[in-house]
Write an enzyme that holds these catalytic residues in place. Structure first.
Site: not given
Ligand code: DOR
Ligand code: ZN
Length: 365
Positions: A31, A33, A117, A154, A192, A265
């Site tokens: 997971h 980003h 997702k 989520h 998460h 995450d």
């Molecule tokens: O804290 C987070 N940031 N939780 C998420 O689900 C998305 C992520 C983000 O894309 O910044």
């Molecule tokens: Zn995330």
């Protein structure tokens, strides 16, 4: 902890190793980003340093919603991988109320996407295009169940009237459990997980459900958001919870069970967007995630279970082989310095500070 801002030699400090080298199958981040543009180019090398594969979240603006979007995004990610480093991005598709089940099937058949997702609309960063009415996604869920493709969830309700610390537990009860009863063959990853309720739900839920756990939710409880003042760099969604929830996560991660695996995450936001009146949710951990995880497992007397959690359990759930490449871990005499930020365009991204010294360093071979 000694910290340097722009060090290319990540984890180079720490003095001589005090433990024999530990060698594990190279970890996967189930997971992450990566964003796009400058930020993408800054953060991809951070993940590729210690992970051989990562499941990439689709919450760009606009979202990665089709197989074509995912293929194009995957190419941009690969362009950001440093030369000579083997790294495989695994893609996800952003589920909307308009998603066509046949597009999902085509993405699965073409191996363009590994998972779908689900963001409840409004629950987190760039989730506005997510789902409000869960009945509308029934046809997609049926298709996912049929083809065995996982749904990554989520797990928070977006309802502002629900206390923010209860939103995961309420989601399990009001949204996820009804969905799973309606679609018993659906394979679900509770992303998460942050609560004991979540850990218990996954543990007792049969083979069709698993969960990712982040390193920051293992390292901090909710006090870390308010220690001496507001700490936006410790703010993410779902927010960290009370200490007994952190302890439940730690037991799940280090307990050797197959249903829990590593998903960082890692969620980069520019400093100007974190250090603001309304701070974005997200903690960027990629730079120190694996050494920090090793420290946490070591402190729990469970370093021998690190490989299951970081490198084996996720691969098993996603029905892929563990990575053939290895990661060497070594424990050092003194704390290893990790940068406190990485540069991105004209700004920077703060690297997670767990609040304790990390004596571990890692290197792929
Ligand atoms: O804290 C987070 N940031 N939780 C998420 O689900 C998305 C992520 C983000 O894309 O910044
Ligand atoms: Zn995330």
């Amino acid at each position: 902890m000694a910290r340097r801002a722009e060090s290319p030699a990540i984890g180079a400090a720490g003095g001589p190793p005090v433990s024999p080298l530990a060698e594990i199958a190279c970890p996967d981040d189930w997971h992450v980003h990566f964003r796009d543009g400058d930020l993408l180019r800054s953060v991809v090398p951070e993940t590729a340093r210690h992970f051989a594969r990562a499941l990439v979240m689709p919450n760009l603006v606009p979202p990665v919603a089709s197989a074509a979007d995912a293929s194009a995004y995957r190419r941009r990610i690969l362009e950001a991988v440093p030369g000579g480093v083997e790294f495989e991005p695994l893609m996800t598709l952003y589920l909307t109320e308009e998603t066509d089940p046949s597009d999902i099937e085509a993405a699965a058949v073409g191996e363009t996407a590994t998972a779908v997702k689900l963001y409840p609309a409004g629950a987190t960063t760039n989730s506005g295009g997510g789902v409000r009415n869960f009945d509308l996604i029934d046809p997609v869920l049926e298709k996912l169940a049929e083809i065995g493709m996982p749904l990554c969830v989520h797990g928070e309700v977006a309802d502002e009237s629900v206390d923010i610390f209860d939103r995961e537990a309420v989601f399990l009860d009001k949204v996820l459990d009804p969905i799973r009863r309606k679609h018993p063959e659906l394979r679900v990853v509770l992303e998460h997980v942050t609560t004991k309720e979540g850990v218990d739900y996954v543990s007792s839920g049969g083979t069709g459900i698993a969960a990712t756990i982040t390193v920051h939710h293992l390292a901090i409880n909710r006090n870390a958001m308010f220690s001496g003042g507001m700490r936006p760099h410790n703010f993410c969604r779902p927010v960290a919870k009370r200490e007994h929830h952190r302890e439940a996560l730690l037991s799940a991660a280090t307990g050797g069970g197959e249903k829990f695996f590593f998903g960082t995450d890692s969620a980069p936001h520019l400093k100007q967007h974190k250090e603001a009146a309304v701070a974005c949710a997200g903690i960027f951990t990629a730079t120190c995630a694996v050494p920090c995880l090793a420290q946490i497992f070591d402190d729990s007397g469970a370093i021998d279970r690190l490989e299951s959690f970081a490198s084996l359990n996720g691969a098993r759930f996603y029905r892929v082989q563990p990575n053939a490449g290895k990661l060497i871990l070594e424990k050092c005499e003194s704390p290893v310095g990790y940068p406190d930020r990485i540069l991105a365009g004209n700004d920077s991204v703060a690297v997670f500070d767990p609040g304790f010294a990390i004596r571990w360093r890692a290197r792929r071979i």
